[in-house]
Each structure stands twice: as C-alpha cells, then as structure tokens.
Design an enzyme around this catalytic site. Structure first.
Site, PDB file in Angstrom:
ATOM      1  N   ASP A  44       0.852  -1.203   0.000  1.00  0.00           N
ATOM      2  CA  ASP A  44       0.000   0.000   0.000  1.00  0.00           C
ATOM      3  C   ASP A  44       0.882   1.246   0.000  1.00  0.00           C
ATOM      4  O   ASP A  44       0.866   2.019   0.946  1.00  0.00           O
ATOM      5  CB  ASP A  44      -0.945  -0.008   1.222  1.00  0.00           C
ATOM      6  CG  ASP A  44      -0.221   0.001   2.552  1.00  0.00           C
ATOM      7  OD1 ASP A  44       0.964  -0.415   2.597  1.00  0.00           O
ATOM      8  OD2 ASP A  44      -0.821   0.427   3.565  1.00  0.00           O
TER       9      ASP A  44
ATOM     10  N   ASP B  83       6.834   1.112   1.949  1.00  0.00           N
ATOM     11  CA  ASP B  83       6.473   0.142   0.891  1.00  0.00           C
ATOM     12  C   ASP B  83       7.296   0.440  -0.362  1.00  0.00           C
ATOM     13  O   ASP B  83       7.721  -0.478  -1.069  1.00  0.00           O
ATOM     14  CB  ASP B  83       4.992   0.262   0.511  1.00  0.00           C
ATOM     15  CG  ASP B  83       4.057   0.055   1.670  1.00  0.00           C
ATOM     16  OD1 ASP B  83       3.503  -1.029   1.819  1.00  0.00           O
ATOM     17  OD2 ASP B  83       3.884   1.007   2.452  1.00  0.00           O
TER      18      ASP B  83
ATOM     19  N   ASN C 199      -2.402   2.779   3.475  1.00  0.00           N
ATOM     20  CA  ASN C 199      -1.796   4.077   3.782  1.00  0.00           C
ATOM     21  C   ASN C 199      -2.568   5.229   3.150  1.00  0.00           C
ATOM     22  O   ASN C 199      -2.495   6.363   3.614  1.00  0.00           O
ATOM     23  CB  ASN C 199      -0.336   4.102   3.327  1.00  0.00           C
ATOM     24  CG  ASN C 199       0.551   3.302   4.268  1.00  0.00           C
ATOM     25  OD1 ASN C 199       0.298   3.241   5.471  1.00  0.00           O
ATOM     26  ND2 ASN C 199       1.585   2.677   3.727  1.00  0.00           N
TER      27      ASN C 199
ATOM     28  N   THR D 101       2.943  -6.043   2.897  1.00  0.00           N
ATOM     29  CA  THR D 101       3.412  -4.872   3.636  1.00  0.00           C
ATOM     30  C   THR D 101       2.276  -3.868   3.878  1.00  0.00           C
ATOM     31  O   THR D 101       2.517  -2.698   4.129  1.00  0.00           O
ATOM     32  CB  THR D 101       4.591  -4.187   2.893  1.00  0.00           C
ATOM     33  OG1 THR D 101       4.135  -3.748   1.608  1.00  0.00           O
ATOM     34  CG2 THR D 101       5.762  -5.130   2.735  1.00  0.00           C
TER      35      THR D 101
ATOM     36  N   PHE E 226      -0.403  -0.748  12.761  1.00  0.00           N
ATOM     37  CA  PHE E 226      -1.308  -0.257  11.720  1.00  0.00           C
ATOM     38  C   PHE E 226      -1.812  -1.345  10.766  1.00  0.00           C
ATOM     39  O   PHE E 226      -3.024  -1.442  10.511  1.00  0.00           O
ATOM     40  CB  PHE E 226      -0.656   0.876  10.904  1.00  0.00           C
ATOM     41  CG  PHE E 226      -1.518   1.298   9.749  1.00  0.00           C
ATOM     42  CD1 PHE E 226      -2.665   2.048   9.969  1.00  0.00           C
ATOM     43  CD2 PHE E 226      -1.220   0.890   8.450  1.00  0.00           C
ATOM     44  CE1 PHE E 226      -3.504   2.401   8.910  1.00  0.00           C
ATOM     45  CE2 PHE E 226      -2.054   1.246   7.384  1.00  0.00           C
ATOM     46  CZ  PHE E 226      -3.195   1.994   7.615  1.00  0.00           C
ATOM     47  N   ASN E 227      -0.920  -2.144  10.180  1.00  0.00           N
ATOM     48  CA  ASN E 227      -1.371  -3.087   9.145  1.00  0.00           C
ATOM     49  C   ASN E 227      -2.368  -4.113   9.681  1.00  0.00           C
ATOM     50  O   ASN E 227      -3.228  -4.600   8.947  1.00  0.00           O
ATOM     51  CB  ASN E 227      -0.180  -3.822   8.510  1.00  0.00           C
ATOM     52  CG  ASN E 227       0.649  -2.904   7.634  1.00  0.00           C
ATOM     53  OD1 ASN E 227       0.176  -1.859   7.199  1.00  0.00           O
ATOM     54  ND2 ASN E 227       1.890  -3.291   7.381  1.00  0.00           N
TER      55      ASN E 227
ATOM     56  N   HIS F   7      10.151  -0.277   8.117  1.00  0.00           N
ATOM     57  CA  HIS F   7       9.280  -1.425   8.404  1.00  0.00           C
ATOM     58  C   HIS F   7       9.222  -2.412   7.226  1.00  0.00           C
ATOM     59  O   HIS F   7       9.568  -3.580   7.354  1.00  0.00           O
ATOM     60  CB  HIS F   7       7.832  -0.960   8.623  1.00  0.00           C
ATOM     61  CG  HIS F   7       7.618   0.029   9.717  1.00  0.00           C
ATOM     62  ND1 HIS F   7       7.648  -0.303  11.048  1.00  0.00           N
ATOM     63  CD2 HIS F   7       7.295   1.355   9.675  1.00  0.00           C
ATOM     64  CE1 HIS F   7       7.351   0.762  11.780  1.00  0.00           C
ATOM     65  NE2 HIS F   7       7.141   1.783  10.974  1.00  0.00           N
ATOM     66  N   ASP F   8       8.692  -1.929   6.105  1.00  0.00           N
ATOM     67  CA  ASP F   8       8.353  -2.849   5.008  1.00  0.00           C
ATOM     68  C   ASP F   8       9.574  -3.445   4.304  1.00  0.00           C
ATOM     69  O   ASP F   8       9.551  -4.635   3.946  1.00  0.00           O
ATOM     70  CB  ASP F   8       7.441  -2.131   3.999  1.00  0.00           C
ATOM     71  CG  ASP F   8       6.092  -1.759   4.619  1.00  0.00           C
ATOM     72  OD1 ASP F   8       5.743  -2.340   5.665  1.00  0.00           O
ATOM     73  OD2 ASP F   8       5.398  -0.898   4.059  1.00  0.00           O
TER      74      ASP F   8
HETATM   75  C1  BDR Z   1       3.171  -0.120   8.652  1.00  0.00           C
HETATM   76  O1  BDR Z   1       2.127   0.823   8.514  1.00  0.00           O
HETATM   77  C2  BDR Z   1       2.288   1.588   7.351  1.00  0.00           C
HETATM   78  O2  BDR Z   1       2.041   2.919   7.599  1.00  0.00           O
HETATM   79  C3  BDR Z   1       3.697   1.323   6.853  1.00  0.00           C
HETATM   80  O3  BDR Z   1       3.752   1.355   5.438  1.00  0.00           O
HETATM   81  C4  BDR Z   1       4.012  -0.048   7.390  1.00  0.00           C
HETATM   82  O4  BDR Z   1       3.597  -1.059   6.489  1.00  0.00           O
HETATM   83  C5  BDR Z   1       3.938   0.171   9.931  1.00  0.00           C
HETATM   84  O5  BDR Z   1       3.085   0.070  11.030  1.00  0.00           O
HETATM   85 CA    CA Z   2       2.956  -0.533   4.217  1.00  0.00          CA
END
Ligand code: BDR
Ligand code: CA
Length: 333
Positions: free
Chosen positions: A11, A16, A40, A126, A167-168, A241-242
């Site tokens: 996303d 990402d 996102n 991701t 978040f994801n 993160h991703d």
């Molecule tokens: C995740 O949330 C999104 O905002 C980022 O792309 C990442 O995948 C981190 O919590």
């Molecule tokens: Ca992401």
C-alpha cells in the site's frame, strides 16, 4: 541459490516504496507480481503510487494489479499524518511506468501461485491483509502451494496506532486473523524488529553515497516519512518497516525468529488489532532455555509461525545499498 520468487502485496506508502526497490534490486529476489490494497491511502492513490514506482525503479515485465478497496469489516483507517494526502508525499512522482493488469489482485495472486511450482512463491505483505485473506478464503486449494507469507505487521509487544495494535493489523484485524489461521507458514516482521532499522542521518549518508537518482528518491522519501516519527516519537529516523520483510526473504539470516502461535484480537475494547504472540512455551526472546510456562492444549491444532525478535541491522543496510547500487540510474524524471 536461484532468486526466490515473491509477490509483493503493498500500500505505497514510503516504506512500501523502499521495499519495492529492494525487491527489484536484490539479486536474491525474483519479483513476480505486485498487488495493491487500501491502507496508507485509498486504493486508487496507493495503486497510482505503485505504478509510479515502477517508473522510478525501471521495473519491467512484472504485472501490477489492484485489490481490495476497504477492509473486510468496518471503515478504512487512513494514516494521512504519516504518509500524507497522496500516500507518498515528499518526492515529485513521475507518471506510471507500468500498465495496470486487468485482473483483481486476488486473481493475480492465484494465477501466480498456480503458475509456479508448489512451494516456490512467497507472498510478502506490507499492508493490510485483506487481499491475502480473500485469496486464502477463495482459493483454499492453493494455500498449500504458497512457500510462505512474510508480513510486516503486528508486534509481540505493543503497537503504534494504539498501545496494543500495529497499523497493518488494525487496518483489517479480521483479515489478519484469517491469514494467521491459514495453514501456510507465516513469518511476522513486527514493530519489535522494524523499530531497530531506523533510517538515521548516518545511514542516509551511506545511501547518498550510492549517488544515483533512485538513491536520491529514497532520501526524499525518508525526509518526509521521518517528520512524523521525529515530531511524535523523537526517533532519529523513520523505521524501515516494510523493506525488512523483503530483506527477511532475500536473506533469512537478517532476521532472528522464534516459533510461536499468533492470534489476532478482533474484539477487545482496548486491544482490537493486537497480535497475541505466546512466547511462553517457546524459546525465550533472549535465547536460552525453553520456558516452563504454557502447555495449553488449545494450541495443539494451531500453526506455529515464525516471529521476528532481532535483526542484523548492518546486514539489512548492506542489502539495501547493494540493491540500490544494482538498480543504478533510471532517469525517471
Ligand atoms: C506499517 O504501517 C504503514 O504505515 C507502513 O507502510 C508499514 O507497512 C507500519 O506500522
Ligand atoms: Ca505498508
């Protein structure tokens, strides 16, 4: 070792975007498809971003398809304070570098898994897990052909959107529950490990030394993405993160994991979207002796997944710099 085929479900999203660049530039990865999911930003925006990234990276011969435009249950959460109104605020984006495949993401995932030998394709997620959950539910016969799911999401301790949820996972907890409950092996790359790979000024100097237009684009992404982390958390740079999820497939030695059952909280008043990781009956996070606690019978039929607990930080940055170096200049602007 031949490169591992991966399909990236994403996303974009600043991190990402870096994950896609890593997947394209890494000699250990064969990027066989990209699918998008609302997360996102809206599905339309993250899909436009993904197609623009194809031009940035010079990605060719890879199908891009769009998938779910909302979670299985409830409204979409949009973290515009992190990724901006476009989902990829900061750098000026070029036009699309690929045509959108007419298939739905779920169909592209199915065709990709079917088109490779059993156990060959890894799904790297991701974003929210909506597409993967829909795939698992609509193609149960193909779940066993997937080598594994490596996902950025969750944590074995804490969250970022709420005290309990990342978040994801919070973006679609029901989908996450389906993905963790399916029979494929899942590797969870959660906040516990992604917060160890921060794009600090020192790391960004290393990226700048690559000296290409694509490395410059990464610097622009990190500048914007870092603002919220600096203001709200005093982090010296935003977490990658991703990209860490892609790195964990390219070279599994980058991520130390333990085996553990993972459940997703879908109902808690304060804990919806939490990944409940039971580390009691597995190896302690610090290594060493197996715990004496937790011999719960209800785990007998549950899949044990791999949960990231530590990272080879230098190994990660070496891999990213190598990938950007291999991509070189793409003259995308
Ligand atoms: C995740 O949330 C999104 O905002 C980022 O792309 C990442 O995948 C981190 O919590
Ligand atoms: Ca992401």
């Amino acid at each position: 070792m031949p490169p591992r085929p991966i399909l990236l479900d994403c996303d974009p999203g600043h991190d990402d975007a870096v994950a896609m660049l890593l997947a394209w530039g890494s000699p250990a990865i064969d990027l066989v498809g990209v699918t998008t999911v609302a997360g996102n930003q809206t599905l339309e925006k993250v899909t436009a971003n993904a197609l623009a990234l194809a031009r940035v990276a010079g990605i060719a011969g890879v199908p891009f398809a769009k998938g779910a435009d909302c979670p299985l249950v409830g409204p979409q959460l949009i973290p515009a304070e992190i990724h901006g109104e476009s989902g990829l605020d900061g750098p000026r984006l070029p036009g699309p570098g690929a045509d959108l495949d007419p298939r739905h993401a779920v169909d592209l995932i199915a065709d990709t898994v079917r088109g490779h030998a059993s156990g060959e394709v890894t799904l790297v997620a991701t974003g929210a897990l909506t597409n993967l959950a829909l795939f698992a539910r609509t193609h149960p016969d193909l779940v066993g052909r997937v080598a594994g799911v490596t996902l950025m999401g969750g944590a074995h301790h804490g969250g970022n959107m709420t005290p309990a949820a990342e978040f994801n996972i919070l973006a679609d907890p029901e989908a996450a529950a389906i993905v963790f409950d399916a029979s494929w092996p899942v590797t969870m790359v959660g906040l516990d490990v992604t917060h160890k790979v921060l794009a600090t000024p020192e790391r960004m100097e290393q990226i700048a030394r690559v000296g290409t237009d694509v490395a410059g684009f990464v610097a622009e992404l990190v500048d914007f993405f870092g603002q919220a982390y600096k203001a709200e958390r005093r982090y010296p740079g935003p977490p990658m993160h991703d990209p860490l999820a892609v790195a964990a497939v390219a070279d599994p030695s980058v991520l130390a994991t333990v085996a553990a059952p993972v459940r997703v909280e879908t109902r808690g008043e304060y804990t919806r979207g939490m990944t409940v990781v039971d580390l009691r009956r597995t190896w302690d996070v610090a290594g060493g002796e197996p715990s004496i606690l937790g011999v719960a019978d209800d785990y007998e039929n549950m899949s044990m997944h791999r949960v990231g607990v530590d990272v080879d930080v230098d190994g990660f940055w070496h891999m990213l710099i190598d990938a950007l170096t291999r991509i070189g200049n793409t003259h995308f602007r």
